[in-house]
Design an enzyme around this catalytic site. Structure first.
Site, PDB file in Angstrom:
ATOM      1  N   ASP A  25       0.812  -1.222   0.000  1.00 49.84           N
ATOM      2  CA  ASP A  25       0.000   0.000   0.000  1.00 49.84           C
ATOM      3  C   ASP A  25       0.847   1.274   0.000  1.00 49.84           C
ATOM      4  O   ASP A  25       0.446   2.309   0.546  1.00 49.84           O
ATOM      5  CB  ASP A  25      -0.961   0.024   1.212  1.00 49.84           C
ATOM      6  CG  ASP A  25      -1.902  -1.150   1.204  1.00 49.84           C
ATOM      7  OD1 ASP A  25      -2.240  -1.625   0.105  1.00 49.84           O
ATOM      8  OD2 ASP A  25      -2.309  -1.587   2.297  1.00 49.84           O
ATOM      9  N   GLN A  80       2.142  -5.978  -3.176  1.00 51.22           N
ATOM     10  CA  GLN A  80       2.646  -6.087  -1.795  1.00 51.22           C
ATOM     11  C   GLN A  80       3.943  -5.276  -1.647  1.00 51.22           C
ATOM     12  O   GLN A  80       4.186  -4.383  -2.450  1.00 51.22           O
ATOM     13  CB  GLN A  80       2.843  -7.555  -1.375  1.00 51.22           C
ATOM     14  CG  GLN A  80       1.543  -8.337  -1.235  1.00 51.22           C
ATOM     15  CD  GLN A  80       0.958  -8.829  -2.544  1.00 51.22           C
ATOM     16  OE1 GLN A  80       1.630  -9.450  -3.335  1.00 51.22           O
ATOM     17  NE2 GLN A  80      -0.315  -8.563  -2.783  1.00 51.22           N
ATOM     18  N   LYS A  94       1.922   2.137  -5.091  1.00 50.50           N
ATOM     19  CA  LYS A  94       2.510   1.589  -6.318  1.00 50.50           C
ATOM     20  C   LYS A  94       1.590   1.828  -7.517  1.00 50.50           C
ATOM     21  O   LYS A  94       2.051   2.185  -8.604  1.00 50.50           O
ATOM     22  CB  LYS A  94       2.743   0.069  -6.170  1.00 50.50           C
ATOM     23  CG  LYS A  94       3.720  -0.297  -5.064  1.00 50.50           C
ATOM     24  CD  LYS A  94       3.820  -1.799  -4.885  1.00 50.50           C
ATOM     25  CE  LYS A  94       2.550  -2.433  -4.370  1.00 50.50           C
ATOM     26  NZ  LYS A  94       2.192  -2.092  -2.981  1.00 50.50           N
ATOM     27  N   GLY A 149      -4.439  -4.431  -3.684  1.00 50.04           N
ATOM     28  CA  GLY A 149      -5.483  -3.441  -3.945  1.00 50.04           C
ATOM     29  C   GLY A 149      -4.781  -2.151  -4.298  1.00 50.04           C
ATOM     30  O   GLY A 149      -4.129  -1.543  -3.458  1.00 50.04           O
ATOM     31  N   HIS A 150      -4.815  -1.784  -5.567  1.00 53.57           N
ATOM     32  CA  HIS A 150      -4.087  -0.605  -6.035  1.00 53.57           C
ATOM     33  C   HIS A 150      -5.094   0.482  -6.416  1.00 53.57           C
ATOM     34  O   HIS A 150      -5.936   0.269  -7.286  1.00 53.57           O
ATOM     35  CB  HIS A 150      -3.190  -0.959  -7.223  1.00 53.57           C
ATOM     36  CG  HIS A 150      -2.147  -1.988  -6.884  1.00 53.57           C
ATOM     37  ND1 HIS A 150      -1.332  -2.575  -7.813  1.00 53.57           N
ATOM     38  CD2 HIS A 150      -1.785  -2.519  -5.695  1.00 53.57           C
ATOM     39  CE1 HIS A 150      -0.515  -3.423  -7.212  1.00 53.57           C
ATOM     40  NE2 HIS A 150      -0.775  -3.418  -5.926  1.00 53.57           N
TER      41      HIS A 150
HETATM   42  P1  GDP Z   1      -0.679   0.281  -3.583  1.00 48.89           P
HETATM   43  O1  GDP Z   1      -1.301  -0.979  -3.102  1.00 48.89           O
HETATM   44  O2  GDP Z   1       0.782   0.347  -3.332  1.00 48.89           O
HETATM   45  O3  GDP Z   1      -1.026   0.616  -5.012  1.00 48.89           O
HETATM   46  O4  GDP Z   1      -1.316   1.433  -2.688  1.00 48.89           O
HETATM   47  P2  GDP Z   1      -2.864   1.611  -2.287  1.00 48.89           P
HETATM   48  O5  GDP Z   1      -3.576   2.157  -3.454  1.00 48.89           O
HETATM   49  O6  GDP Z   1      -3.402   0.386  -1.653  1.00 48.89           O
HETATM   50  O7  GDP Z   1      -2.731   2.657  -1.109  1.00 48.89           O
HETATM   51  C1  GDP Z   1      -2.172   3.905  -1.309  1.00 48.89           C
HETATM   52  C2  GDP Z   1      -3.206   4.969  -0.917  1.00 48.89           C
HETATM   53  O8  GDP Z   1      -2.583   6.219  -0.927  1.00 48.89           O
HETATM   54  C3  GDP Z   1      -4.353   5.057  -1.909  1.00 48.89           C
HETATM   55  O9  GDP Z   1      -5.511   5.466  -1.227  1.00 48.89           O
HETATM   56  C4  GDP Z   1      -3.884   6.150  -2.877  1.00 48.89           C
HETATM   57  O10 GDP Z   1      -4.961   6.820  -3.519  1.00 48.89           O
HETATM   58  C5  GDP Z   1      -3.185   7.055  -1.922  1.00 48.89           C
HETATM   59  N1  GDP Z   1      -2.078   7.843  -2.465  1.00 48.89           N
HETATM   60  C6  GDP Z   1      -1.060   7.450  -3.268  1.00 48.89           C
HETATM   61  N2  GDP Z   1      -0.161   8.447  -3.380  1.00 48.89           N
HETATM   62  C7  GDP Z   1      -0.629   9.473  -2.624  1.00 48.89           C
HETATM   63  C8  GDP Z   1      -0.124  10.770  -2.295  1.00 48.89           C
HETATM   64  O11 GDP Z   1       0.945  11.174  -2.711  1.00 48.89           O
HETATM   65  N3  GDP Z   1      -0.901  11.533  -1.451  1.00 48.89           N
HETATM   66  C9  GDP Z   1      -2.112  11.106  -0.970  1.00 48.89           C
HETATM   67  N4  GDP Z   1      -2.816  11.934  -0.184  1.00 48.89           N
HETATM   68  N5  GDP Z   1      -2.587   9.891  -1.241  1.00 48.89           N
HETATM   69  C10 GDP Z   1      -1.853   9.092  -2.052  1.00 48.89           C
HETATM   70  P1  IMO Z   2      -0.796  -4.188  -2.222  1.00 46.66           P
HETATM   71  O1  IMO Z   2      -0.373  -4.737  -3.562  1.00 46.66           O
HETATM   72  C1  IMO Z   2      -0.899  -4.513   2.094  1.00 46.66           C
HETATM   73  C2  IMO Z   2      -0.737  -8.551   3.769  1.00 46.66           C
HETATM   74  C3  IMO Z   2      -1.943  -9.028   4.556  1.00 46.66           C
HETATM   75  C4  IMO Z   2      -1.255  -9.931   5.546  1.00 46.66           C
HETATM   76  C5  IMO Z   2      -0.156 -10.587   4.721  1.00 46.66           C
HETATM   77  C6  IMO Z   2      -0.510 -11.955   4.147  1.00 46.66           C
HETATM   78  O2  IMO Z   2      -2.098  -3.478  -2.253  1.00 46.66           O
HETATM   79  O3  IMO Z   2       0.302  -3.398  -1.616  1.00 46.66           O
HETATM   80  P2  IMO Z   2      -2.068 -12.700   2.114  1.00 46.66           P
HETATM   81  O4  IMO Z   2      -3.539 -12.473   1.876  1.00 46.66           O
HETATM   82  O5  IMO Z   2      -1.194 -12.149   1.051  1.00 46.66           O
HETATM   83  O6  IMO Z   2      -1.742 -14.126   2.445  1.00 46.66           O
HETATM   84  O7  IMO Z   2      -1.772 -11.874   3.475  1.00 46.66           O
HETATM   85  O8  IMO Z   2       0.109  -9.686   3.651  1.00 46.66           O
HETATM   86  N1  IMO Z   2      -1.009  -8.078   2.396  1.00 46.66           N
HETATM   87  C7  IMO Z   2      -1.011  -6.789   2.040  1.00 46.66           C
HETATM   88  N2  IMO Z   2      -0.883  -5.668   2.784  1.00 46.66           N
HETATM   89  N3  IMO Z   2      -1.007  -4.425   0.761  1.00 46.66           N
HETATM   90  C8  IMO Z   2      -1.106  -5.541   0.011  1.00 46.66           C
HETATM   91  O9  IMO Z   2      -1.076  -5.513  -1.345  1.00 46.66           O
HETATM   92  C9  IMO Z   2      -1.152  -6.784   0.643  1.00 46.66           C
HETATM   93  N4  IMO Z   2      -1.286  -8.063   0.205  1.00 46.66           N
HETATM   94  C10 IMO Z   2      -1.178  -8.848   1.292  1.00 46.66           C
HETATM   95  O10 IMO Z   2      -2.609  -7.953   5.167  1.00 46.66           O
HETATM   96  O11 IMO Z   2      -0.628  -9.166   6.538  1.00 46.66           O
HETATM   97 MG    MG Z   3      -2.798  -1.634  -1.802  1.00 48.66          MG
END
Ligand code: GDP
Ligand code: IMO
Ligand code: MG
Length: 422
Positions: free
Chosen positions: A12, A223, A15, A39-40
């Site tokens: 999270d 991840q 990416k 979850g991106h």
């Molecule tokens: P990922 O799994 O690495 O793609 O990241 P996620 O999308 O799960 O979580 C990142 C969160 O931060 C999401 O809600 C994005 O919309 C948000 N986000 C990403 N970059 C920025 C930033 O520079 N500022 C803010 N406020 N939110 C951001």
């Molecule tokens: P993105 O791509 C954050 C975490 C779970 C748990 C551990 C193992 O959005 O960054 P799993 O279901 O993979 O067996 O869970 O990994 N986890 C993540 N945490 N972002 C993710 O993906 C994750 N995918 C798995 O919360 O701790």
């Molecule tokens: Mg994510």
């Protein structure tokens, strides 16, 4: 230039947003590991998309998106995701989305086995996303998994699913979890698979042809490094290699095809699920949750939040070979007067610049902090790196110095446009 986008923390990091930003100058976007545990979030022109298995390049016209051999695919989940994204006006054609015939398939029983394992672990549970990721990779390594190509032989698939359902049911009854009807599982999985079939191909020669033709490849990591099954906070990790090496094993492209590794991290640290988190800070968590930030895109769980941890980042930069850092969510720290950066762990009176391997050492790791002045102003409107306040630039410079990697991009908001190139 071909690029890997790797998460440097516990997932999270943002990416998806960085991949989406860099897709403009890419031809192909490739997912090479993980599954719909990812979850991106991508926000562009006010529209918000949450992608789990679809590469983030799907939001762009005329880009080829590849789900590589190292990914585990839940056909039912992927079809649902395709329908949801299509309902947002994004066309998903066989030209735009290619699915590797060597990828392994997540069955409904894998999700239930994931839940059963968590129930068995009780208070020691991993906190998985319950998407069946661990059990599916376990079947892969155990050499009893189902691959996409197997669906060319429906009799084989039916027989294999029936056998796995019977084995899984024996475990599920022990935990009072629902058991499965083999016929119903076959019907559900096979019907979902038919929607995916036009996308299935041998992606390896496709990628090699693109590489040899000089097209630009972008690998979308899922991840993060501390969730990597080898380099993470084992056993509180996911079941794949989330680090740069996973891009090669999960796509069939060799290391020399890749010239750049962009490591993505937040300007602070977050973690969802169980496991060690030395710099966790309740005040920062409450503050960010109060702003409606840091809730998981896949499960909706609140993410724990804490100060920037350069012990983790230094290690992550090493194992990924990071050539540039993308620091997202800098704006999350806008209101703070004073910021803490963890520079080492004190474990039993010894300073550790790198994370320990021993499980119990994590419990005794006390972060050593350095304080830096905050900038205490709104950065979300900044459009150039030079517009950032001096204290923010100093914070980023110190981060880069402690990690021994240069800053390449900075995020000051969730929108595609709120990404500053350095
Ligand atoms: P990922 O799994 O690495 O793609 O990241 P996620 O999308 O799960 O979580 C990142 C969160 O931060 C999401 O809600 C994005 O919309 C948000 N986000 C990403 N970059 C920025 C930033 O520079 N500022 C803010 N406020 N939110 C951001
Ligand atoms: P993105 O791509 C954050 C975490 C779970 C748990 C551990 C193992 O959005 O960054 P799993 O279901 O993979 O067996 O869970 O990994 N986890 C993540 N945490 N972002 C993710 O993906 C994750 N995918 C798995 O919360 O701790
Ligand atoms: Mg994510």
């Amino acid at each position: 230039m071909n690029t890997i986008i790797a998460g440097l923390q516990w997932g999270d990091e943002g990416k998806g947003k960085i991949v989406d930003y860099l897709t403009e100058s890419a031809d192909l976007v490739i997912r090479s590991q993980g599954g719909n545990n990812a979850g991106h979030t991508v926000i562009t022109n006010g529209a918000k998309y949450i992608l789990h298995l679809l590469p983030s390049g799907i939001l762009w016209d005329k880009k080829v998106n590849v789900i590589g051999n190292g990914v585990v695919i839940d056909p039912v989940g992927l079809v649902e995701e395709i329908r949801r994204v299509e309902s947002q006006g994004v066309a998903i054609t066989p030209e735009k989305l290619l699915i590797s015939d060597r990828a392994h398939v997540v069955l409904p029983i894998h999700k239930e086995l994931d839940a059963a394992r968590e129930a068995a672990l009780g208070s020691h549970k991993i906190g998985t996303t319950k998407r069946g990721i661990g059990p599916t990779y376990a079947d892969k390594i155990n050499r009893c998994g189902l691959r996409v190509a197997d669906f060319n032989d429906l009799a084989f698939v039916t027989e294999r699913i029936t056998k796995r359902v019977a084995e899984a049911n024996e475990i599920l009854v022990r935990y009072d979890l629902p058991t499965y009807e083999a016929a119903a599982v076959c019907a559900e999985v096979l019907s979902a698979f038919e929607r995916l079939r036009p996308h299935v191909t041998n992606t390896i020669p496709v990628l090699h042809t693109a590489w040899k033709a000089g097209q630009t490849l972008l690998f979308e990591g899922a991840q993060g490094t501390l969730l990597d099954v080898d380099f993470g906070t084992y056993p509180f990790v996911t079941s794949s290699n989330t680090t740069a090496g996973g891009a090669c094993t999960g796509s069939g492209l060799p290391p020399m095809a890749i010239q750049r590794v962009i490591g993505v991290c937040k300007a602070y640290t977050t973690r969802v699920g169980s496991g060690p988190f030395p710099t966790a800070d309740e005040g920062l968590s409450d503050y960010l949750h109060g702003l409606g930030r840091e809730f998981g895109a896949t499960t909706g769980r609140p993410r724990g939040c804490g100060w920037l941890d350069t012990v983790l980042l230094r290690f992550a930069c090493m194992v990924n070979g990071v050539t540039g850092l993308a620091v997202t969510n800098l704006d999350g720290l806008d209101a703070y007067q004073t910021l803490q950066i963890c520079t080492a762990y004190d474990i039993d009176g010894h300073f550790h610049p790198l994370p320990p391997a021993e499980r119990d050492a994590w419990d005794r790791a006390v972060p050593v902090y350095e304080s830096l002045p905050g900038w205490n102003c709104d950065t979300t409107g900044c459009t150039r790196f030079a517009d950032l306040p001096g204290q923010a630039q100093a914070y980023l410079a110190r981060l880069a110095e402690l990690c021994d990697a240069p800053i390449a991009f900075v995020g000051v908001g969730p929108d595609r446009a709120q990404t500053l190139a350095v």
